[in-house]
Design an enzyme around this catalytic site. Sequence first.
Site, PDB file in Angstrom:
ATOM      1  N   HIS A   1      20.788  13.986  20.285  1.00 54.18           N
ATOM      2  CA  HIS A   1      21.269  12.730  19.704  1.00 54.18           C
ATOM      3  C   HIS A   1      21.172  12.704  18.178  1.00 54.18           C
ATOM      4  O   HIS A   1      22.021  12.130  17.505  1.00 54.18           O
ATOM      5  CB  HIS A   1      20.497  11.552  20.311  1.00 54.18           C
TER       6      HIS A   1
ATOM      7  N   GLU B   1      36.802  29.024  35.606  1.00 56.39           N
ATOM      8  CA  GLU B   1      35.569  29.382  34.894  1.00 56.39           C
ATOM      9  C   GLU B   1      34.687  30.322  35.702  1.00 56.39           C
ATOM     10  O   GLU B   1      33.653  30.778  35.221  1.00 56.39           O
ATOM     11  CB  GLU B   1      34.800  28.129  34.469  1.00 56.39           C
TER      12      GLU B   1
ATOM     13  N   ASP C   1      31.718  28.910  30.687  1.00 56.09           N
ATOM     14  CA  ASP C   1      31.202  29.519  31.915  1.00 56.09           C
ATOM     15  C   ASP C   1      31.905  30.822  32.245  1.00 56.09           C
ATOM     16  O   ASP C   1      31.291  31.750  32.771  1.00 56.09           O
ATOM     17  CB  ASP C   1      31.328  28.538  33.086  1.00 56.09           C
TER      18      ASP C   1
ATOM     19  N   CYS D   1      39.455  24.199  27.718  1.00 55.59           N
ATOM     20  CA  CYS D   1      38.501  23.173  27.278  1.00 55.59           C
ATOM     21  C   CYS D   1      37.146  23.778  26.927  1.00 55.59           C
ATOM     22  O   CYS D   1      36.206  23.053  26.630  1.00 55.59           O
ATOM     23  CB  CYS D   1      38.360  22.078  28.328  1.00 55.59           C
TER      24      CYS D   1
HETATM   25  C1  PEP Z   1      33.265  25.438  30.228  1.00 52.63           C
HETATM   26  O1  PEP Z   1      32.524  25.956  31.069  1.00 52.63           O
HETATM   27  O2  PEP Z   1      33.924  26.091  29.404  1.00 52.63           O
HETATM   28  C2  PEP Z   1      33.392  23.969  30.144  1.00 52.63           C
HETATM   29  C3  PEP Z   1      34.268  23.402  29.347  1.00 52.63           C
HETATM   30  O3  PEP Z   1      32.586  23.214  30.906  1.00 52.63           O
HETATM   31  P1  PEP Z   1      31.028  22.984  30.649  1.00 52.63           P
HETATM   32  O4  PEP Z   1      30.728  23.448  29.264  1.00 52.63           O
HETATM   33  O5  PEP Z   1      30.798  21.517  30.852  1.00 52.63           O
HETATM   34  O6  PEP Z   1      30.381  23.815  31.725  1.00 52.63           O
HETATM   35 MG    MG Z   2      31.834  24.947  32.769  1.00 46.92          MG
END
Ligand code: PEP
Ligand code: MG
Length: 597
Positions: free
Chosen positions: A205, A447, A471, A518
Amino acid sequence: MSEPAPPPSRPDSAHPDILRGIAGSPGIAIGTAVVVGSTRHTHPRRYVSAHDVPHELDRFVAAVALAQSDLRDMAQRVADKPAEAAILDAYILMVGDEALAEGVRHNVSTERRCAEWSVVAACESIASRMRSMDDSYLRERSHDVEFVGDRVLRALGGVSGGVAIPTIHGPSIVIAHDLSPADTAAMVSAPVVGFITEIGTRTSHTSIMARALEIPAVVGVSDVLKRVMTGDLVIVDGLRGIVVARPTEAEVEEARTRSERYAAHAKELQESRDLAATTRCGVPIALRANVELPAEALLARDNGAEGIGLYRTEFLYIDRTSPPTEEEQYEVFKSVVEVTRPRPVVLRTFDIGGDKFSSTFQVPQEMNPMLGLRAVRLALSRPDVFLEHLRAMVRASAHGDVRIMIPMVASLTELRQVHTLLREAIEQVRARGLPCAEEIPLGVMIEVPAAAVMVDLFAREADFMSLGTNDLIQYALAVDRSSRSLAYLASPFEPAIVRLIAGVVNAGRNWDCPVSICGAMASDPLAAILLLGLGVRDFSMEAAAIPEIKETLRRVSVAEAQAVAAEALENRTAEDVEHCVASAFAPRLYDILAGDA
Ligand code: PEP
Ligand code: MG
């Protein structure tokens, strides 16, 4: 969630006054150190008589009210900063939490301790329970409990609005073991130009607040309190995650120049916020935001995000022992969808387990939680809880463009099982006479390497796919994503990763299944160009990174990126791939890569 982090703080061999930590908030600041302590260590420890018990309990109730009103004032002062206002709101709730009140009542009435001592004891017992949990996020949040206790202690001492910071004259760098968002917010009007804390990560935070306040911060500098004293001149380099104590004149001069360049650069990036997200040759690119807290949806909009490409819903499960109700979840999803519409919101079903919030479900201890009962596996093992979660999402679809995404899918069976449950959730919502969208796309995160290998089949059955490279890198390269010491092995430029991504993009193209990314790779300028060249047109990243990636992609044409991606696919090592991209584009991105102009 956890990102590769630098090694723990240690004296730099070439320069004894350079301390290394984690870049918590960008920018460079020069100022006088103000080392701040905590009121926790100076509270009175008195036993009280039976006669005094009601008085002590009244003092506690009054202190809670005062602490809450102080926090409300602070929240007001930062009302235009949604991320920090949301954190302060959470603190207001924590100060009034029944577990704290119950602990204090017990300590005062049974142990006959004064109010201050009881607050410390109750907070320590709550925090130590959190610290002993498997869940790394909750362990980190145990500090929040300590801060909440601190606020109440200050209120007990009659220190309204008190900040554990001495009067500050001139530009100051506040140094502490940790700083609560409340403390950070209280510094808005003080001449504080930088923060350094001993603990924390980029996602703690303190870092979120510092970024919202646009104050440079370096966190996780493990021995800063031993190495710096109040009055020392200090440089906080929030771009490199470095602290320079007692710098030379030349170092101050260099820092000043870089600080000015960074400020000019940040201003320019903000100006580009309203420019179109297109490549130099005019190909449109979707830049969306990854969001964890509902309040970040506003931040995402302010940074010019074209919707939310990843809403990590597991954050709803923090700090609680039972899952949120369907109604609670629906209200949160609805608010995010309403803020974002008409742009899309990709709601990812909870990714709990592994390193994230497993306590809500009492997941059994596992030797390898990252390979254990996590994400969709956990969801399918608790269809009752999962159906509630899906119904809340389905109901939110009545308010805007909602898409649902499944994390950690390894087989088509899992996708089909979720599909069946989603259909059931839709029927249940309709049977209650509640509205929902006609169509709710169901996509998968790619992932797990198995999904990347089987991607041509996923592309035929899923409505969309999103590359979760955090991941994917972890599982494909067998490198624990939370390991600081192995972070150097987890490169997004590894040829194995580049090939997997190319395969996913090609399958998406062949089977007309939209592909996005993402993972944190999307917010690395050079990696973003490589992704562009491999065919990615839809990027989702932390909101603050959007202006920089927009500016990066505006300087590059698709043909150039494609040529480099083709060459990268022929490279044999991560170093070669990175060098191939960097040698083609780094010269024109020198300002972005250096974080200054
Ligand atoms: C990822 O694994 O790239 C992802 C976007 O999800 P998280 O970081 O929440 O596992
Ligand atoms: Mg992930």
